[in-house]
Write a protein that holds these residues in place. Sequence first.
Motif, PDB file in Angstrom:
ATOM      1  N   GLN A   1      55.473  16.603  56.677  1.00  0.00           N
ATOM      2  CA  GLN A   1      54.831  17.611  55.824  1.00  0.00           C
ATOM      3  C   GLN A   1      53.327  17.718  56.102  1.00  0.00           C
ATOM      4  OE1 GLN A   1      55.846  16.774  51.724  1.00  0.00           O
ATOM      5  NE2 GLN A   1      58.024  16.666  52.197  1.00  0.00           N
ATOM      6  N   ASP A   2      52.845  18.953  56.178  1.00  0.00           N
ATOM      7  CA  ASP A   2      51.406  19.162  56.309  1.00  0.00           C
ATOM      8  C   ASP A   2      50.880  20.112  55.227  1.00  0.00           C
ATOM      9  OD1 ASP A   2      52.246  21.654  57.195  1.00  0.00           O
ATOM     10  OD2 ASP A   2      51.360  21.480  59.185  1.00  0.00           O
TER      11      ASP A   2
ATOM     12  N   ARG B   1      52.622  28.887  61.344  1.00  0.00           N
ATOM     13  CA  ARG B   1      52.791  27.673  62.138  1.00  0.00           C
ATOM     14  C   ARG B   1      52.474  26.454  61.283  1.00  0.00           C
ATOM     15  NH1 ARG B   1      52.789  29.035  67.721  1.00  0.00           N
ATOM     16  NH2 ARG B   1      52.460  26.856  68.245  1.00  0.00           N
ATOM     17  N   GLY B   2      53.191  25.361  61.550  1.00  0.00           N
ATOM     18  CA  GLY B   2      52.893  24.120  60.859  1.00  0.00           C
ATOM     19  C   GLY B   2      54.136  23.295  60.612  1.00  0.00           C
ATOM     20  N   GLY B   3      53.939  22.202  59.896  1.00  0.00           N
ATOM     21  CA  GLY B   3      55.033  21.301  59.562  1.00  0.00           C
ATOM     22  C   GLY B   3      55.750  21.739  58.303  1.00  0.00           C
TER      23      GLY B   3
ATOM     24  N   MET C   1      60.619  28.174  62.242  1.00  0.00           N
ATOM     25  CA  MET C   1      60.195  28.430  60.879  1.00  0.00           C
ATOM     26  C   MET C   1      60.043  27.092  60.148  1.00  0.00           C
ATOM     27  SD  MET C   1      61.973  30.594  57.766  1.00  0.00           S
ATOM     28  CE  MET C   1      62.310  31.982  58.786  1.00  0.00           C
ATOM     29  N   ARG C   2      59.036  26.997  59.299  1.00  0.00           N
ATOM     30  CA  ARG C   2      58.808  25.787  58.518  1.00  0.00           C
ATOM     31  C   ARG C   2      59.874  25.632  57.438  1.00  0.00           C
ATOM     32  NH1 ARG C   2      52.532  26.455  56.908  1.00  0.00           N
ATOM     33  NH2 ARG C   2      52.554  24.196  56.653  1.00  0.00           N
ATOM     34  N   LYS C   3      60.106  24.385  57.033  1.00  0.00           N
ATOM     35  CA  LYS C   3      61.085  24.123  55.980  1.00  0.00           C
ATOM     36  C   LYS C   3      60.375  23.844  54.666  1.00  0.00           C
ATOM     37  CE  LYS C   3      63.139  20.635  57.861  1.00  0.00           C
ATOM     38  NZ  LYS C   3      64.040  19.524  58.191  1.00  0.00           N
TER      39      LYS C   3
ATOM     40  N   ILE D   1      48.568  12.641  50.108  1.00  0.00           N
ATOM     41  CA  ILE D   1      48.353  13.702  49.120  1.00  0.00           C
ATOM     42  C   ILE D   1      46.878  14.083  48.991  1.00  0.00           C
ATOM     43  CG2 ILE D   1      48.179  12.283  47.012  1.00  0.00           C
ATOM     44  CD1 ILE D   1      50.140  15.613  47.383  1.00  0.00           C
ATOM     45  N   ASN D   2      45.991  13.151  49.221  1.00  0.00           N
ATOM     46  CA  ASN D   2      44.563  13.483  49.157  1.00  0.00           C
ATOM     47  C   ASN D   2      44.110  14.304  50.357  1.00  0.00           C
ATOM     48  OD1 ASN D   2      43.841  12.284  46.641  1.00  0.00           O
ATOM     49  ND2 ASN D   2      44.012  10.282  47.602  1.00  0.00           N
ATOM     50  N   GLY D   3      44.776  14.140  51.510  1.00  0.00           N
ATOM     51  CA  GLY D   3      44.360  14.843  52.713  1.00  0.00           C
ATOM     52  C   GLY D   3      45.112  16.127  53.016  1.00  0.00           C
ATOM     53  N   VAL D   4      46.327  16.251  52.488  1.00  0.00           N
ATOM     54  CA  VAL D   4      47.178  17.387  52.819  1.00  0.00           C
ATOM     55  C   VAL D   4      46.670  18.683  52.154  1.00  0.00           C
ATOM     56  CG1 VAL D   4      48.814  17.183  50.882  1.00  0.00           C
ATOM     57  CG2 VAL D   4      49.630  17.980  53.115  1.00  0.00           C
TER      58      VAL D   4
END
Length: 193
Positions: free
Chosen positions: A41-42, A108-110, A1-3, A70-73
């Motif tokens: 972080q994603d 799914r993810g960071g 699970m993501r945080k 921050i511009n890409g996330v």
Amino acid sequence: MRKIVVTEFLSLDGVAEAPDSFFTAWDDVVDANIPRAIATQDAVILGRRSYTEWAQFWPSSQIEPFATFINGVAKYVATSTPLDRDWANTTVIDGELVEFVRDLKQQRGGDIGVHASISVAQALLAADVVDELRLVIAPCIAGRGRRLLDGLPPLRLESIRSETSPTGYLLVDYRVVRRSLESTVLTSVGAVS
């Protein structure tokens, strides 16, 4: 699970509003904390006020590595009104914030970051969905402004990291102890005694 990871800059008296007024002496330790904080972080959740301020500043900023991050996330914005500005990779949260975040954690993810956005951080802390709280505390008293921890229910935190920078900033990371688990244990103990 993501945080869910809340990262905030605070004064010693807990003020989180307008940290640029009391964060005046960055040093190498504080600077090195930024890439460490965003490395996993994603996705980021922002409140409307932070989004509006940041969408004006970060797209043309050269402050690295945060500008590129921050511009890409993927950015999710908690707001009930249409956004004034476009900013790449931004989605308005459809529906209730806490429910949205609980669903996002299951995908799914960071890690999912909450930066600045005091009201979002408070709502997620109150709803017991935050996993970590990362604070950078300035060695000063702001005296006034919105405080991050005002109005929250009791929370138990477990220290997972702390460091003091050369200019006196305190960098502390906490794991949020789940209240639901704690209340289950207390109920069980009460039933036994």
